[in-house]
Structures are given as C-alpha cells and as structure tokens.
Design an enzyme around this catalytic site. Sequence first.
Site, PDB file in Angstrom:
ATOM      1  N   GLY A   1      36.128  35.422  31.868  1.00  0.00           N
ATOM      2  CA  GLY A   1      35.907  36.140  30.516  1.00  0.00           C
ATOM      3  C   GLY A   1      35.925  35.511  29.237  1.00  0.00           C
ATOM      4  O   GLY A   1      35.816  34.275  29.269  1.00  0.00           O
ATOM      5  N   CYS A   2      36.015  36.040  28.250  1.00  0.00           N
ATOM      6  CA  CYS A   2      35.738  35.097  26.843  1.00  0.00           C
ATOM      7  C   CYS A   2      36.918  34.434  26.593  1.00  0.00           C
ATOM      8  O   CYS A   2      36.894  33.165  26.340  1.00  0.00           O
ATOM      9  CB  CYS A   2      35.410  36.130  25.623  1.00  0.00           C
ATOM     10  N   TYR A   3      38.192  34.862  26.527  1.00  0.00           N
ATOM     11  CA  TYR A   3      39.378  34.125  26.445  1.00  0.00           C
ATOM     12  C   TYR A   3      39.504  33.019  27.381  1.00  0.00           C
ATOM     13  O   TYR A   3      39.697  32.073  26.981  1.00  0.00           O
ATOM     14  CB  TYR A   3      40.441  34.839  26.603  1.00  0.00           C
TER      15      TYR A   3
END
Length: 350
Positions: A149-151
């Site tokens: 994921g991005c986070y």
Amino acid sequence: MIKVGIIGATGYAGAEIVRLIQGHPKAQVVWYGSRSYIDEKYSSIYGNLFKLVDAKCLDDNMDELSKECDVIFTATPQGLCASLVNDEILNKVKIIDLSADFRLKDVSVYEKWYKIEHKAPQYIEEAVYGLCEINRDKIKGARLLANPGCYTTCSILTAYPLVKEGLIDPDTLIIDALSGVSGAGRGAKVANLYCEVNESAKPYGVANHRHTPEIEEQLGYAAGKELLLNFTPHLAPMNRGILATEYATLIKKDGDLPTKAEVRAAYEKYYGKEHFIRLLDDGIYPETRWVEGSNFVDIGFKIDERTGRIIMMGAIDNLVKGAAGQAVQNMNIMFGLEENTGLDLVPLFP
C-alpha cells in the site's frame, strides 16, 4: 512485448498503470477490465488518453485474461483477487495484486482488520510482498505478488535501514502520515467532496487504520521480533502524495547517541545504489511536490539530541511509487527487465 491485463482499469491506480504502460517500451495493455464501464471507450472515461487508447472496457473474466495476458494487475478492492485466483490461472499468468489480499501472512490478522473472510488462504504463504528495494530477490521468481500500500511503502522504507541496523528502538516508533485525496479511490463519497476536503486537514483511522499491521509485520522482519507501533494517517487537501514523519528513540552505544554520519551510513548501506530512493542532503526535508508524478522516494532525517530521538521523513506519490509505479517496477523485476524501464518519470512541477 509483455501482454498486460488490468482488472480495475478505471480506478485511479488502474488508470495510472495504463498511463505508465503507455510509455513502457516492453509492455502493452491488451485488456482494460472494468465492471462499471463494459463496452465503453476507455478514453471517454479518462480524457487524458484520448487518441492514445482506442480500446473499450471489458469485464473482469480472469480465466479469459489468463489465456491472453502474461501478467494481470488487479487494482480492485479487498477480496476480489482472492476470490478469482486459482492454480490453473497461476500456472499460466503472473498476478500483481494491488489490494491487501496477500500482503499479510496471518489470515486471522487480515480478517480482523479488513472485516472480510479470506477466499484463498492457501496462497498467502506463496505470495511475495512486493516492496522492491527490500524483497527484490524473492520478487524475481514470483507468480503471485502482493503490491504494498501507499502509506506502508513510504512508512516502511523511511524507517527500514535504522530498524535493520539497530540504531533505533522500534518499540518507540510513531508514524504520522499525510495522504492526498486520490488515496481514497475514485468512488463517490461525501467525505471526499471538494467542499469537504478543501482548506482542511484531518486525522482518520486513529489507532485502527488497516495499514498498521502491514507496517508492523514488515518492520518486524527487519527488527527480528514482533512490533507494535502508533500509526496515524491524515487526509490533506491535495490530489497526490504521501508524507510520512516518523519518530523513534535512538539506541545509545557506550553511552553515546548514533551520530549523523552513522545514521546516513545506514541509509547509504541499503539505499545508496537504489535508483528510486533519493537520500536528501543534510537539512533538506522531503516535500510531496518534489516527487509528484514520479516513482521516487525522497528521504531525510534529523537527530534531536535534546530528546535522544530521531525524526525520519519520507515522501512519495501515492499513485505511482505507492501503487501503479511500484506495480510496474515489480513487473519489470519479474520479467527480467531493468527496474526503471518505463518509469524514468521526471517529477511534475508545479
């Protein structure tokens, strides 16, 4: 040419994969999958691709996709990829899943945080976590890849070298992170309307954001033990970007804190030769605008001698390195190409 199929091609991440593959010299999209827009011209949905993409959207028939493609990207909500994958498909095609279906190795943790039953737990152990700079060797032989994921990409990469080298106490790690609104996806939601988001910033998912166990698991591997940490995401009024600011207590050696040179040496050890990680000069700190539209990760740090802590900062574009760009980088590794193929994107500014 690598034949690419995309399920979820009309979401933000799927559309970003389409944009990146348009500039990729060794790959082409042959299947634009979208349940919501079947038989509609793709360029009517994303006008930036007018006269660049003439194809129409198709369904998400993974069985048919596996016959026509070399790799399938699933840019879909949690649960879909796991419900479609099987041995017959995996024996014919590589799958890069942008959802969380195969990121976590403990199915009970997945089901607790995502509130759904896992439909294909038999593939969890096989799936490779696709954080390129950390798991490159495992990615090369993967047929099922869990795109981070991005986070998590930003949070893990920002702290990883210092956790791995034992320079910080990972049990003291606190992560505050900002995200652009595109991170919430393209679906219509009142909370993401312009008037709800503009001129405001807010925390959300406080103490229960579902990316937390992913960060804990991956940094736990670096630490060699299970971790618990605080992760607080915030929504910021910008289209793209992740900015992670992380705090941890430095571990003293012979009564002294690690020096700035020792910290930088740790980052250089792991990232000094990485194409997409830029270690910023002393006193320069990451900004989302300097990575927008690119696959770069910018990292900086500051030692606070007064408190004995370190502040680590990282910035990425959530749709590129945080989703589609990393997925294409993983594809490049899986097919034996140079990692930057099709990804040498100069950040946009302004």
